[in-house]
Each structure stands twice: as C-alpha cells, then as structure tokens.
Design an enzyme around this catalytic site. Structure first.
Site, PDB file in Angstrom:
ATOM      1  N   ASP A   1     -21.387 -71.670  -6.927  1.00 34.05           N
ATOM      2  CA  ASP A   1     -21.481 -70.783  -6.560  1.00 34.05           C
ATOM      3  C   ASP A   1     -22.031 -70.145  -8.340  1.00 34.05           C
ATOM      4  O   ASP A   1     -20.834 -69.031  -8.218  1.00 34.05           O
ATOM      5  CB  ASP A   1     -20.619 -70.350  -6.028  1.00 34.05           C
ATOM      6  CG  ASP A   1     -21.171 -68.418  -5.297  1.00 34.05           C
ATOM      7  OD1 ASP A   1     -22.391 -68.120  -5.965  1.00 34.05           O
ATOM      8  OD2 ASP A   1     -20.514 -67.714  -4.868  1.00 34.05           O
TER       9      ASP A   1
ATOM     10  N   HIS B   1     -20.829 -63.184 -11.175  1.00 36.68           N
ATOM     11  CA  HIS B   1     -19.610 -63.151 -11.741  1.00 36.68           C
ATOM     12  C   HIS B   1     -19.115 -64.494 -12.779  1.00 36.68           C
ATOM     13  O   HIS B   1     -17.831 -64.066 -13.308  1.00 36.68           O
ATOM     14  CB  HIS B   1     -19.383 -64.685 -10.468  1.00 36.68           C
ATOM     15  CG  HIS B   1     -19.209 -64.328  -8.946  1.00 36.68           C
ATOM     16  ND1 HIS B   1     -18.113 -63.312  -8.302  1.00 36.68           N
ATOM     17  CD2 HIS B   1     -19.985 -64.913  -8.049  1.00 36.68           C
ATOM     18  CE1 HIS B   1     -18.486 -63.413  -7.256  1.00 36.68           C
ATOM     19  NE2 HIS B   1     -19.871 -63.903  -6.883  1.00 36.68           N
TER      20      HIS B   1
END
Length: 270
Positions: free
Chosen positions: A177, A182
């Site tokens: 991911d 992030h």
C-alpha cells in the site's frame, strides 16, 4: 452520437474486479510481522525456521482489489476513505506460496451524501471485505445498510496499550500500500492531515497482535476479524485498547488520546 452511460454507485454492485495470482516468500511474511509490531523474540513470527504467517498478511496480498475499483472510476480516489475491514480465515497461510484471488464488488450502500462500496476478495485461504466510504456517490435510491455496532454496556474485561513506531508507516508501505499520504507530508496535507499517517490495516493488525497476547492465544490462530476506522493514527502514537473478552473471542475498540480510531471491533481466535 451515443453518449456513454455513467454508472451510478448502485450499478457497481456485483461487478467483477478480476483475478490475480499473489506470490510471496518467507521474507515477505517476516517483513509484514515486523511492520505490524512483532517483537524480535517472537521467533515463530520473525524466524523462517519456525515461521507461522500472520493471517492479516493476507490483506496485503489483496490490496490491489479496492485500488482496482477506484481506478475504474467508481468513486473519487482523492476523497474516498477506508471505512471498515473484515477478514475470515479459512486455512493457515503457508510460509511461502501462491494464492489465486478473485475480487468483486459486494453490497453498495446508499448513505445519502455518500456511498459505501464493499469489495470482496476470495481465495481458498481467506475472504476479505473492504468497505470504502465514498463522498458524493450517494443518493441513488439504494438501501442504507447496517448501522454501526454498539459499544458493549458491560465493563471492559481488559485494557492494553499498542505502541506504534515512528517509522511504522514507512515500513508497512513496503508491503504494497504505497499511497503517498502515508509517507509524503504534502500528500498527507492534501488529504486533510497534518502529517503522514499510519495505514488503517496496520493499526488493526497491531491491535490484533496485542489482543492475542492478552487473551492467551497465538496471533496465527486468528479466524475472524472486524473493525471500523474512525480516525487516523500517526506513527509514534500510543494507542489504548479496550476489550470485552469472552474466551477466545473479544469485542474491542482502540483510542488515541481518548479519540476513537477503531470502533466496533471483533476478533476471534481458533
């Protein structure tokens, strides 16, 4: 000239998202265990000669499916968020191997101003269901769907702490991911957050590890997991886990400084 029909959210229900063969080796499974908080002395999670693969590792193998739905234009990928996650484990994952995965759109719920898309990934080892909250996609006349589970009225049976690491999001993203929010401060701010934040699935898996320790189960014995994501977690945060255990099953919630980050959680170990 014929104008192409744009699908409403409800018309995505049942759509086939394709199949994929997911391959992994022991290194991938060990990296995953470390990324979600396994300790270096938990040798059956981090040492290839004793390795038991964490069942939540399956979610990294299936991450392509919710991404595929966004890529096909079902919703705006810039505003949609991961609302909740379910996992049903059918058999233990081998130390290394290949899994055939098939993905489809399950239910699509109409929340009025938004829609909730369920993406279901099935294999002979697990069934995983993502619920994706998509603003601006509601109002198509569908059912609202089930309401959020209520907090148990009884006093909790255990409290625990999950300490996230400052580098945890940077480590977890190597499992597949790689959404920029992030890791990249600019992307996080564009998503409305002050800095890069931890993947919800990482928080959920880290909580599952701590719950297994607390109820005397091995985390590889997980058979069912469910949780709703309420707010972001930032790397380095200390999280509070409140649980209502019943044998090897527990309802739970996770807070960050008193702020709910996972609600309606349920876990069961075999």
């Amino acid at each position: 000239m014929t104008v192409a029909h744009a699908r409403t959210a409800g018309e995505w229900q049942g759509a086939d998202l394709g199949t994929r063969t997911a391959s992994y080796d022991e290194r991938d499974a060990i990296l995953y265990a470390l990324a979600v908080g396994a300790a270096p002395d938990e040798l059956d999670l981090v040492f290839e000669e004793r390795l038991r693969v964490l069942p939540t590792f399956a979610l990294t193998l299936a991450q392509w499916a919710p991404d595929a739905l966004g890529d096909q234009g079902a919703f705006d990928v810039r505003t949609a968020v991961h609302g909740s996650q379910r996992l049903q484990v059918l058999r233990p994952l081998p130390r290394a191997g290949r899994l055939e995965l098939a993905a489809r759109v399950g239910e699509v719920w109409d929340k009025g101003s938004a829609a909730v898309f369920e993406v279901v990934v099935e294999s002979d080892a697990f069934v995983a269901t993502w619920s994706l909250f998509a603003p601006g996609c509601g109002g198509f006349g569908g059912e609202r769907g089930p309401s959020s589970p209520k907090r148990p009225e009884a006093q909790p049976g255990l409290r625990a702490e999950v300490r996230t690491a400052p580098n945890q999001a940077a480590l977890y993203r190597l499992l597949g991911d790689r959404h920029h929010m992030h890791i990249d401060p600019d992307a996080a701010q564009a998503a409305g957050q002050p800095r890069p934040f931890l993947h919800g699935l990482c928080t959920l898996a880290a909580t599952t590890l701590e719950l297994a320790r607390s109820v005397g189960a091995h985390p590889a014995e997980l058979v069912e997991l469910d949780g709703r994501f309420s707010a972001p977690v930032f790397p380095g945060d200390r999280l509070g886990v409140t649980a209502w255990p019943d044998g090897r099953t527990a309802s739970f919630e996770v807070t960050d400084g008193g702020r709910p980050v996972i609600s309606g959680g349920r876990v069961r170990f075999g």
